[in-house]
Enzyme design. Structure first.
Site, PDB file in Angstrom:
ATOM      1  N   HIS A   1      -1.313 -12.799  -0.887  1.00  9.72           N
ATOM      2  CA  HIS A   1      -2.691 -13.253  -0.723  1.00  9.72           C
ATOM      3  C   HIS A   1      -2.740 -14.737  -0.381  1.00  9.72           C
ATOM      4  O   HIS A   1      -3.691 -15.209   0.244  1.00  9.72           O
ATOM      5  CB  HIS A   1      -3.499 -12.970  -1.989  1.00  9.72           C
ATOM      6  CG  HIS A   1      -3.660 -11.512  -2.259  1.00  9.72           C
ATOM      7  ND1 HIS A   1      -3.986 -11.001  -3.507  1.00  9.72           N
ATOM      8  CD2 HIS A   1      -3.545 -10.427  -1.447  1.00  9.72           C
ATOM      9  CE1 HIS A   1      -4.060  -9.686  -3.451  1.00  9.72           C
ATOM     10  NE2 HIS A   1      -3.789  -9.321  -2.216  1.00  9.72           N
TER      11      HIS A   1
ATOM     12  N   HIS B   1       0.814  -1.213   0.000  1.00  4.55           N
ATOM     13  CA  HIS B   1       0.000   0.000   0.000  1.00  4.55           C
ATOM     14  C   HIS B   1       0.852   1.269   0.000  1.00  4.55           C
ATOM     15  O   HIS B   1       0.332   2.349  -0.274  1.00  4.55           O
ATOM     16  CB  HIS B   1      -0.934   0.000   1.205  1.00  4.55           C
ATOM     17  CG  HIS B   1      -2.028  -1.012   1.115  1.00  4.55           C
ATOM     18  ND1 HIS B   1      -3.191  -0.935   1.847  1.00  4.55           N
ATOM     19  CD2 HIS B   1      -2.148  -2.133   0.359  1.00  4.55           C
ATOM     20  CE1 HIS B   1      -3.970  -1.959   1.551  1.00  4.55           C
ATOM     21  NE2 HIS B   1      -3.349  -2.710   0.653  1.00  4.55           N
TER      22      HIS B   1
END
Length: 804
Positions: free
Chosen positions: A567, A318
């Site tokens: 993920h 991010h």
């Protein structure tokens, strides 16, 4: 001992061979101390002889490569040489980069740019007009959708994904317009060349990439002038919030709101923007089908890495990448799966890319769902003819933009305006991130709002997505304010801006050191980290490898595939741990529901829980919390993140897996059997079931299916892409904390302190903890004991070297 644990311990044993077992954490070089309980500790540093100790062929191939790898920027230099006749001789004499593409292979940047036939100006003008007409049609569709009040269901997981997870900057729609126009224009010119027999013969193998020789479109450049960085001050001591002017020769490299670069040429079905096709020309397998075929086994867990490792990885992601998606009028989500849209062609938006679900889907079938609503990423403003590119909304640099923002307005909003401090809430749980007090922001809930418990607002618009990410971001914001107050005491004459900038500079250095010292070697393996110069130094020694020719901009393959490996490591549950108890709850109970951090002791219990539980193992198996239930909330019917990742790679023109292996120096793959020694056996069998040809395998899925490099979390292809990117983020960053040529380099004493910073120290100093794992990103073990926060084995950071 199982294989994953054996790999983990191989790294430990190899490190122990060459690193002194007595920990040397003192302030003066040479002074040694005995760690608590006489536990032998070592700094887990990358080792030159690691490949020899493990005998790993993949590491030998990667070690033979030159980094950074050739990329789009290198090809653009060849185009420039072709057009201007300058520098062509130098480029042609460059030695091979050890990729395994055959000469002239269009999958490689090494191909010679094709000579363009004469393209009349009227054809170019007609192409641009065709693009404008297509954009007008697109806008008309959006207007009809808006006027009919059609949108994505506000109660759906797709709404959460679009509204909360993919908010876009206000400038994105305007920037995307030129991307839409030039995509259509490029296709128009290629078509016209084929229609004209004379030009067709002259054009030969001209591709969309070659059309960049036509040069930038002046009308586009003029329109985008307000978005371009102004003149750069080479001596300015601090980073700009938007990342511009880091490179004074190329001010937009790495800046926010600029296009991604590429590791390999894009692979679009039509050469310009449509989804990649299978080798036989047909459509690639349905993304949801791939998830179902691969995800047959129970989720497995790492024997090396903690859930906190996954959370820090998300924080890093991010900080350096955010791709906005297409939106409608006034930023409204565009529906792609509603019956009104499906049954009315006039309402079908060309950017829609829904994932179709089979009636007998093992999960969604029971709920009658037939479609996952998904839309394409916004096209980027290249101002050149050529294939479609995408946009990075934030800075590429590892610069703490998650807490400071990626533009001047956000950076100003997040400042307290006194003593260099960031805005924070003062609560019974301690300092927390600024509150988002909009009851209709989509994250806040009525019950929590009435208790003055709010979602958070910071430099990362996705900070509320899961609570461990919220806590990691909170940790760095607390570190800023703690150091700012200390600096104020040391230098009472410093004004607010000086305190803010100096503290920001120190915190960014902390982040860079922790990422490159504690996180990255565990991802790509310590041997590759060492070989590629990614290991931070020690003793206050500066680096001299900043290179203004290295473009730090993120690569599409890194953002859309390789760095999404995390993920796979998401656990099914999150654990909370206190002195007296331990509890766990489903992951989705913490998704866009960060309110646990307001509880007294909540932040510490969440971080202790993140350290105490293992992350998922990095493989092709995922928790159903993200394959079936993501953003589903209490309904438990959500999205398939893995299918979304697969489609996103196709949306971005990311080439297939076997092409990226060749770019990383591995032999060309002709059949599935060529991967027998590369992939997990279960993965290979599954891939053969779902893909017709080995060349069809999507990069994201192929990379996850590889056996990991020794001591690392990812396989060799992802290790190659990730190493290349982090080399660029280090050597292409003029403000890198160790860079001697930085406009304002740290002194030797200051740098020595920064090179001893550890995540354990930062956590202890900012949260109510008595004990901590020495290496919080790894699971507890004999080589990673739980220590008192007051232990001498956790070096303290001394700010007195910053006294004026």
């Amino acid at each position: 001992m199982n294989l994953p644990r054996l790999r983990c311990w191989l790294g430990v044993v190899a490190a122990a061979v060459t690193v002194a077992m007595a920990a040397d954490f003192t302030k003066q070089p040479g002074d040694k101390i005995t760690c608590d309980g006489d536990i032998p500790l070592y700094i887990r540093k990358p080792l030159q002889n690691f490949a020899f100790l493990t005998g790993d062929d993949n590491l030998r191939v990667l070690s033979s490569l030159s980094f950074p790898r050739r990329d789009k920027e290198w090809f653009l230099s060849r185009l420039h040489a072709r057009v201007t006749g300058q520098g062509e001789e130098d480029l042609s004499s460059v030695e091979s980069d050890n990729s395994t593409f055959l000469p002239g292979d269009p999958s490689s940047w090494d191909r010679e740019p094709a000579l363009l036939p004469d393209i009349p100006q009227d054809v170019i003008d007609s192409a641009i007009n065709a693009g404008k007409q297509k954009l007008a049609i697109l806008k008309a569709i959006e207007g009809r959708i808006y006027n009919k009040n059609l949108t994505v269901d506000p109660k759906s997981p797709e709404w959460i994904h679009r509204r909360l997870f993919k908010p876009h900057h206000e400038k994105v729609p305007e920037l995307a317009e030129s991307g839409h126009i030039l995509g259509v224009s490029t296709r128009f010119i290629l078509t016209k060349m084929k229609e004209n027999e004379a030009r067709k013969q002259q054009a030969g193998d001209v591709t969309a990439l070659d059309l960049q020789q036509l040069g930038p479109i002046e009308e586009c450049l003029s329109k985008l002038k307000p978005f371009k960085p102004g003149s750069c001050d080479r001596g300015a001591p601090y980073r700009r919030p938007d990342g511009s002017c880091n490179n004074v020769q190329h001010p937009s490299w790495g800046a926010a709101l600029t296009p991604f670069t590429r590791f390999l040429p894009p692979d679009y079905g039509d050469g310009v923007s449509s989804f990649r096709r299978a080798v036989d020309g047909e459509e690639l397998p349905n993304a949801r089908t791939i998830t179902n075929v691969l995800n047959r086994s129970p989720n497995t867990f790492s024997n090396c890495f903690s859930a906190l490792n996954m959370a820090l990885g998300q924080f890093i992601d991010h900080d350096i990448t955010f791709t906005p998606t297409t939106k409608g009028v006034k930023g409204a989500p565009i529906p792609c799966c509603t019956s009104e849209v499906i049954n009315n062609p006039d309402l079908h938006h060309p950017e829609c890319m829904p994932i179709i679900l089979a009636p007998d889907d093992p999960f969604f079938g029971a709920y009658g769902r037939s479609c996952i609503d998904l839309i394409r990423s916004s096209p980027a403003h290249t101002c050149n003819f050529g294939p479609r590119e995408q946009l990075n909304q934030i800075t590429s640099f590892l610069d703490g933009s998650t807490i400071y923002g990626s533009d001047e307005d956000v950076a100003t909003f997040l400042r307290e305006g006194r003593d260099g401090l960031l805005k924070m809430q003062i609560t019974e749980a301690g300092e927390l991130l600024p509150a988002s007090k909009d009851p209709n922001d989509g994250c806040n809930t009525v019950d929590e709002f009435n208790k003055n418990h709010f979602c958070f607002k910071t430099g990362d618009t996705k900070v509320n997505v899961q609570v461990l990410l919220t806590m990691v971001t909170t940790m760095w914001a607390r570190q800023h304010n703690r150091l700012a107050r200390w600096l104020k005491d040391l230098n009472p004459r410093w004004d607010d801006l000086t305190l803010y900038q100096e503290t920001r500079r120190i915190v960014v250095a902390h982040i860079q050191h922790v990422v490159y010292y504690e996180y990255l070697p565990g991802i790509i393996g310590p041997a590759l980290a060492n070989k590629t110069g990614l290991t931070p130094g020690s003793g206050g020694v500066h680096t001299t490898d900043y290179d203004p020719k290295i473009n730090p901009t993120l690569a599409n393959e890194f953002s859309a595939a390789a760095f999404r490996f995390g993920h796979s490591s998401i656990p099914t549950q999150f654990r909370e741990v206190t002195k007296d108890s331990s509890s766990a709850s489903s992951l989705n109970n913490y998704v866009f529901h960060p309110f646990k951090v307001y509880d007294r002791g909540g932040p510490s219990s969440l971080l202790m829980g993140g350290m105490s539980q293992p992350s998922g193992l990095m493989d092709q198996v995922f928790t159903d919390e993200i394959t079936d239930k993501l953003f589903g909330g209490s309904s438990q019917v959500g999205l398939d993140l893995i299918a979304i990742n697969i489609v996103r790679g196709r949306d971005h023109g990311v080439p297939g897996y076997v092409k990226l292996r060749q770019a990383c120096g591995f032999p060309a793959v002709k059949s599935f059997s060529d991967l027998a020694d590369v992939l997990f056996p279960s993965a290979l069998e599954s891939l053969q079931r779902v893909y017709k040809n080995v060349g069809d395998i999507d990069l994201y899925i192929g990379g996850l299916s590889e056996r990991p490099v020794p001591g690392g979390l990812v396989g060799p292809t992802f290790a190659c892409i990730i190493a290349d990117q982090f080399i660029r983020l280090k050597r292409g960053d003029r403000f890198w904390y160790e860079n001697k040529a930085s406009p304002k380099p740290f002194t030797t004493d200051q740098l020595r302190e920064l090179q001893q910073v550890s995540l354990a120290q930062v956590m202890c100093e900012n949260f109510d903890m008595e004990t901590i794992l020495r290496w919080p990103l790894q699971v507890a073990a004999a080589y990673n004991p739980e220590l008192s926060c007051s232990s001498q084995c956790i070096p303290k950071f001394d700010l007195t070297h910053w006294k004026e």
